[in-house]
Design an enzyme around this catalytic site. Structure first.
Site, short mmCIF file in Angstrom:
data_model
loop_
_atom_site.label_atom_id
_atom_site.label_comp_id
_atom_site.label_asym_id
_atom_site.label_seq_id
_atom_site.Cartn_x
_atom_site.Cartn_y
_atom_site.Cartn_z
N SER A 127 0.60 -1.47 -0.19
CA SER A 127 -0.28 0.22 -0.44
C SER A 127 0.91 1.23 0.38
O SER A 127 2.30 0.86 0.19
CB SER A 127 -0.58 -0.34 1.44
OG SER A 127 -1.84 1.42 1.53
N TYR A 140 -2.29 1.13 11.07
CA TYR A 140 -2.03 -0.28 8.91
C TYR A 140 -0.98 0.44 8.34
O TYR A 140 -0.69 -1.01 8.52
CB TYR A 140 -3.37 0.91 8.87
CG TYR A 140 -3.67 0.19 7.12
CD1 TYR A 140 -4.08 -0.99 6.89
CD2 TYR A 140 -3.15 1.03 6.05
CE1 TYR A 140 -3.94 -1.45 5.19
CE2 TYR A 140 -2.53 0.70 4.97
CZ TYR A 140 -3.88 -0.51 4.72
OH TYR A 140 -3.84 -1.55 2.93
#
Length: 224
Positions: A127, A140
């Site tokens: 990501s 995250y």
């Protein structure tokens, strides 16, 4: 045909990767048991492996017979609740690390004998949060930075393998809709990458000639 194993293959990017690799690979599709997994596997004439990736004993049993394997694509993952560090519980930290990092590490470990035999390729769907940290995204991002470390370390330890990290920006998926709802914004899919675009990047990395080692691929949505 070569064989590819894809996690999180029942929907979103994982399902898109399955469609992108289906013309060139026999597929093993790993995801939690669901009608969606059964449907994708049936559509692509693939083998569905219905397991919870955090149930390591069951995963080991499910992949124990895999001896011919050329590609692994780690697409399974979860997003965080978008709370600041001050409001994030230890349980959420553990869940993010368990699903986004430990599950990928353990599955890779189990599959290394087959991958080594084939001189195979491991692809980690990371990501943009694995390259930078924004407020509210710290837990995250920490899991994605750890996933980046897993990929980089594996690349150094297993010189016979190709190891690629894909760093996409935000993607038009059901998960993204949930994230935007948490943020309190209006959902505009044109602002995001499509799952098919990310899958195409995975397929391009896998199809790179044997003398090339695609290590890191970053994708960002074009400005509209």
């Amino acid at each position: 045909m070569p064989t590819a194993l894809i996690t999180g293959a029942s929907r979103g990017v994982g399902a898109a990767v399955a469609h992108a690799l289906a013309p060139t690979h026999d597929l093993l599709l790993l995801a939690r048991p669901s009608d969606a997994l059964t449907a994708v596997a049936g559509e692509l004439d693939a083998t569905a492996v219905a397991v919870d990736l955090t149930d390591h004993a069951t995963v080991a049993q499910a992949v124990g017979a895999v001896t011919d394997l050329d590609v692994v694509v780690h697409s399974a993952g979860i997003a965080s609740s978008l709370r600041p560090v001050a409001e994030t519980s230890a349980a959420e930290w553990r869940e993010l690390m368990e699903i986004n990092v430990v599950a990928a590490a353990e599955l890779t470990r189990l599959l290394l004998p087959a991958l080594r035999a084939a001189g195979g390729h491991v692809v980690f769907l990371n990501s943009g949060a694995g390259q930078r940290v924004n407020p509210g995204w710290t837990p995250y991002a920490a899991s994605k930075f750890a996933l980046r470390a897993l990929a980089d370390g594996l690349r150094g330890e297993e010189p016979s393998l190709r190891v690629t990290s894909i760093y996409p920006g935000r993607i038009d998926t059901d998960m993204q809709r949930e994230i935007v709802a948490r943020e309190g914004g209006d959902y505009d899919p044109s602002q995001f990458l499509t799952a098919g675009t990310v899958a195409a990047a995975v397929a391009a990395a896998v199809a790179a000639p044997a003398d090339a080692h695609p290590t890191d691929v970053t994708l960002r949505p074009r400005a509209h």
